[in-house]
Design a protein around this motif. Structure first.
Motif, PDB file in Angstrom:
ATOM      1  N   ALA A   1      63.565  21.992  80.932  1.00  0.00           N
ATOM      2  CA  ALA A   1      62.349  22.724  81.563  1.00  0.00           C
ATOM      3  C   ALA A   1      62.905  23.761  82.486  1.00  0.00           C
ATOM      4  CB  ALA A   1      61.269  21.896  82.212  1.00  0.00           C
ATOM      5  N   LEU A   2      63.861  23.369  83.408  1.00  0.00           N
ATOM      6  CA  LEU A   2      64.497  24.246  84.335  1.00  0.00           C
ATOM      7  C   LEU A   2      65.484  25.075  83.667  1.00  0.00           C
ATOM      8  CD1 LEU A   2      65.602  21.485  87.161  1.00  0.00           C
ATOM      9  CD2 LEU A   2      63.950  23.590  87.369  1.00  0.00           C
ATOM     10  N   ARG A   3      66.229  24.843  82.607  1.00  0.00           N
ATOM     11  CA  ARG A   3      67.112  25.734  81.988  1.00  0.00           C
ATOM     12  C   ARG A   3      66.308  26.850  81.314  1.00  0.00           C
ATOM     13  NH1 ARG A   3      68.685  25.800  76.661  1.00  0.00           N
ATOM     14  NH2 ARG A   3      67.636  24.007  76.164  1.00  0.00           N
ATOM     15  N   LEU A   4      65.236  26.497  80.471  1.00  0.00           N
ATOM     16  CA  LEU A   4      64.412  27.746  80.061  1.00  0.00           C
ATOM     17  C   LEU A   4      63.633  28.634  81.072  1.00  0.00           C
ATOM     18  CD1 LEU A   4      62.642  25.850  77.077  1.00  0.00           C
ATOM     19  CD2 LEU A   4      64.565  27.259  77.054  1.00  0.00           C
ATOM     20  N   ALA A   5      63.185  27.742  82.183  1.00  0.00           N
ATOM     21  CA  ALA A   5      62.723  28.614  83.395  1.00  0.00           C
ATOM     22  C   ALA A   5      63.729  29.717  83.917  1.00  0.00           C
ATOM     23  CB  ALA A   5      62.165  27.765  84.501  1.00  0.00           C
TER      24      ALA A   5
ATOM     25  N   LEU B   1      67.176  27.680  92.034  1.00  0.00           N
ATOM     26  CA  LEU B   1      66.242  26.423  92.017  1.00  0.00           C
ATOM     27  C   LEU B   1      66.157  26.271  90.367  1.00  0.00           C
ATOM     28  CD1 LEU B   1      63.726  26.710  94.871  1.00  0.00           C
ATOM     29  CD2 LEU B   1      65.835  25.430  94.829  1.00  0.00           C
ATOM     30  N   ALA B   2      65.867  27.336  89.702  1.00  0.00           N
ATOM     31  CA  ALA B   2      65.798  27.120  88.259  1.00  0.00           C
ATOM     32  C   ALA B   2      67.248  27.012  87.384  1.00  0.00           C
ATOM     33  CB  ALA B   2      65.048  28.469  87.434  1.00  0.00           C
TER      34      ALA B   2
ATOM     35  N   PRO C   1      69.636  24.169  86.473  1.00  0.00           N
ATOM     36  CA  PRO C   1      69.751  22.876  86.519  1.00  0.00           C
ATOM     37  C   PRO C   1      71.151  22.457  86.740  1.00  0.00           C
ATOM     38  CG  PRO C   1      69.291  23.435  84.269  1.00  0.00           C
ATOM     39  CD  PRO C   1      68.645  24.620  85.221  1.00  0.00           C
ATOM     40  N   LYS C   2      72.034  23.176  86.000  1.00  0.00           N
ATOM     41  CA  LYS C   2      73.393  22.921  86.556  1.00  0.00           C
ATOM     42  C   LYS C   2      74.015  22.975  87.867  1.00  0.00           C
ATOM     43  CE  LYS C   2      75.259  24.205  81.847  1.00  0.00           C
ATOM     44  NZ  LYS C   2      76.614  25.066  81.145  1.00  0.00           N
ATOM     45  N   ALA C   3      73.058  23.591  88.788  1.00  0.00           N
ATOM     46  CA  ALA C   3      73.441  23.643  90.056  1.00  0.00           C
ATOM     47  C   ALA C   3      73.264  22.287  90.741  1.00  0.00           C
ATOM     48  CB  ALA C   3      72.659  24.470  90.765  1.00  0.00           C
ATOM     49  N   ALA C   4      71.995  21.534  90.021  1.00  0.00           N
ATOM     50  CA  ALA C   4      71.873  20.256  90.597  1.00  0.00           C
ATOM     51  C   ALA C   4      72.708  19.001  90.022  1.00  0.00           C
ATOM     52  CB  ALA C   4      70.488  19.786  90.099  1.00  0.00           C
TER      53      ALA C   4
ATOM     54  N   VAL D   1      70.084  28.774 100.559  1.00  0.00           N
ATOM     55  CA  VAL D   1      68.982  27.680 100.779  1.00  0.00           C
ATOM     56  C   VAL D   1      68.803  27.006  99.683  1.00  0.00           C
ATOM     57  CG1 VAL D   1      66.386  27.438 101.093  1.00  0.00           C
ATOM     58  CG2 VAL D   1      67.642  29.199 102.771  1.00  0.00           C
ATOM     59  N   GLY D   2      68.938  27.517  98.480  1.00  0.00           N
ATOM     60  CA  GLY D   2      68.700  26.712  97.300  1.00  0.00           C
ATOM     61  C   GLY D   2      69.933  25.905  96.910  1.00  0.00           C
TER      62      GLY D   2
END
Length: 209
Positions: free
Chosen positions: A73-77, A124-125, A127-130, A47-48
């Protein structure tokens, strides 16, 4: 178009086979909660993945790539999620080792909805996926094909290939567990997966985009 799809399927399979946060989390959930937790985690991961693929198709992932604040922010999360999961696996293994064989039973909390949340949060957390979706998918759009339609088809194919690989991985892991003696082997595998998760989390904190 057929040759492009075959090439894309091959590339997507190679990507799925490269160990990363999703692989480590799926293995961890399979060890802690069995097939139900593994399937829920896989479903959440796909899904993600579909979400990031569609975001890339819409061009919105460029915002994540361009915004340093959002990326970090996404990377740290994502790193925090991996480290917490890893520590839980390591500590869970030690607690189980202090008890009897019955303490090796899989944790109910690791199944179903809990596993789905963990899998979804992990992907989802990341960012490299995006960013990767935005650079990977457009390479396989055939010349002259409608960009949006082609990206949507490739997104669905990507998810299908990714799902097939993780299902095969979980099946192999289940057979491996069955071949090993008792709960100690499972706890050892869980501890190893925990160390891997912590290492991935630390690497995510230290790495630079």
């Amino acid at each position: 178009m057929t040759s492009t799809l075959l090439a894309f399927c091959g590339a997507a399979l190679v990507l799925a086979m490269i160990p990363g946060p999703s692989t480590a989390v799926i293995v961890r959930q399979a060890l802690r909660g069995g097939p139900r937790a593994a399937l829920a985690t896989i479903a959440a991961n796909e899904v993600g993945l579909l979400f990031w693929a569609l975001v890339a198709a819409l061009g919105a992932s460029a915002l994540v790539e361009a915004s340093e604040v959002a990326y970090h922010a996404l990377r740290l999360a994502g790193a925090a999620v991996l480290i917490v999961l890893g520590v839980q696996s390591i500590l869970g293994r030690r607690r189980a080792g202090d008890g009897d064989a019955g303490s090796a039973a899989r944790e109910p909390a690791a199944g179903g909805w809990s596993a789905f949340r963990i899998g979804l949060l992990t992907i989802l957390a990341n960012p490299k996926a995006a960013v990767f979706a935005a650079s990977f998918l457009p390479q396989f759009v055939p010349t002259g094909a409608p960009m949006m339609s082609a990206l949507l088809v490739l997104s669905l194919v990507w998810v299908a290939v990714d799902t097939a690989w993780y299902l095969a991985l979980v099946l192999l892991l289940g057979r491996l567990q069955a071949a090993m003696a008792g709960g100690r082997a499972r706890r050892t595998l869980e501890a190893v997966s925990g160390v891997v998760l912590v290492a991935l989390g630390v690497r995510m904190v230290l790495e630079r985009p």
